[in-house]
Design a protein around this motif. Structure first.
Motif, PDB file in Angstrom:
ATOM      1  N   PRO A 187      -4.407   4.058  -2.417  1.00  0.00           N
ATOM      2  CA  PRO A 187      -5.702   3.696  -1.821  1.00  0.00           C
ATOM      3  C   PRO A 187      -6.869   4.373  -2.554  1.00  0.00           C
ATOM      4  N   PRO A 202       0.840  -1.205   0.000  1.00  0.00           N
ATOM      5  CA  PRO A 202       0.000   0.000   0.000  1.00  0.00           C
ATOM      6  C   PRO A 202       0.877   1.258   0.000  1.00  0.00           C
ATOM      7  N   GLU A 224       2.451   2.771   3.016  1.00  0.00           N
ATOM      8  CA  GLU A 224       3.564   2.008   3.587  1.00  0.00           C
ATOM      9  C   GLU A 224       4.844   2.168   2.751  1.00  0.00           C
TER      10      GLU A 224
END
Length: 326
Positions: free
Chosen positions: A326, A301, A304
């Motif tokens: 996202p 993601p 991260e």
């Protein structure tokens, strides 16, 4: 929107997922809603404070992305809202939206997943411009790729094989060398316990490599020249082994060899557009036909990004590490 920001240079923890203003496309630009970006060594250097974006570029890291066109700026033709694209960027890929000059857009190849297309623009443009447009690799010549299992390396192996060249690679583990062999590499050299100069000479009957694609810079400079064939071409694209090295000019002269050193990020828009157009003409048909493919080690993601940087800095991966928005 949200983007990865760098409030202060430092380690991976310096990357902060934060709310930032939405970008607005200007003349000749499009707004892309980002699906994925990819981690490059240049992003790590920017995070550390050693590689600022060019003037006018997005301050956020990320030199490539894939996604869908969300809006067209004035003067843009040939593209439409909703088109699935991947793009070469001067920055800004680690974000939910990014503005891109229209000349740096590419359609997602038919055989490639939209997310994995994010692994293509930077590596394909780097390899094609250096190995083919500058060093002019030809069929039946030998290409030596340092870091053969990297994103750049895995693409260089595939493209060189696609045009009929012989490929040698260096890597630091058997797993990485085995993967390069699966992609078509002919000569496998473990740089930890083998001398790549001696190995390439032995494999070519003493001739050496016609073209070397080098990401190390100073550390390998003299040895690369020793490994070149007569009329060989050394293309330097990185400085992982330092920035200052000594060169034996006599050896270079005796081989009638050439050294080029290029970067992609700060080039003028016209030069980037010319490289992207050449890639669309020569490489995209190979991707569409399944002859060449992106190599992706893992997807994380985008918030991260710090972990993704740790993975790339540890150098245990093969191919590219992607960040999924996202």
């Amino acid at each position: 929107m949200h983007a990865i920001t760098i409030p202060e240079p430092g380690g991976p923890e310096a990357l902060v997922w934060d709310e930032v203003p939405d970008p607005v496309p200007g003349e000749g630009e499009v707004l892309v809603e980002v699906v994925a970006s990819a981690v490059n060594r240049a992003d790590i250097m920017q995070r550390q404070g050693f590689y600022d974006p060019p003037p006018g570029a997005s301050p956020y890291p990320g030199l490539e992305c894939s996604g869908k066109i969300a809006a067209l700026g004035p003067g843009v033709s040939g593209w439409a809202v909703g088109d699935e694209v991947c793009a070469l960027l001067a920055g800004g890929g680690y974000a939910q939206k990014v503005v891109v000059p229209a000349g740096q857009l590419l359609p997602v190849p038919e055989s490639v997943d939209l997310r994995q297309a994010a692994a293509l623009p930077e590596v394909v443009c780097t390899v094609w411009s250096n190995v083919f447009m500058v060093a002019h690799l030809r069929p039946a010549e030998t290409l030596l790729v340092h870091g053969g299992s990297s994103g750049i390396g895995t693409m260089a192996v595939q493209l060189a094989k696609a045009v009929g060249a012989r490929v040698a690679v260096t890597a630091g583990t058997k797993e990485k060398l085995d993967y390069c062999a699966q992609l078509g590499a002919d000569i496998l050299i473990n740089y930890r316990d083998q001398d790549f100069v001696a190995e390439i000479k032995q494999a070519t009957g003493g001739a050496g490599a016609d073209v070397i694609l080098d990401n190390m810079g100073a550390k390998y400079l003299n040895r690369n020249v020793q490994a070149l064939a007569v009329n060989g071409r050394l293309a330097i694209i990185g400085m992982q082994g330092g920035v200052k090295g000594e060169l034996n000019i006599s050896t270079l002269l005796s081989k009638r060899a050439a050294i080029s050193a290029t970067s992609l990020r700060a080039r003028p828009l016209s030069e980037k557009a010319a490289i992207v157009a050449a890639v669309a003409e020569h490489v995209w048909p190979l991707l569409a036909g399944g002859h060449v493919r992106p190599v992706v080690d893992r997807e994380l993601p985008m918030p991260e990004a710090a972990e993704a940087h740790r993975v790339v800095e540890a150098s245990g991966h093969i191919g590219k590490v992607l960040l999924i928005a996202p």
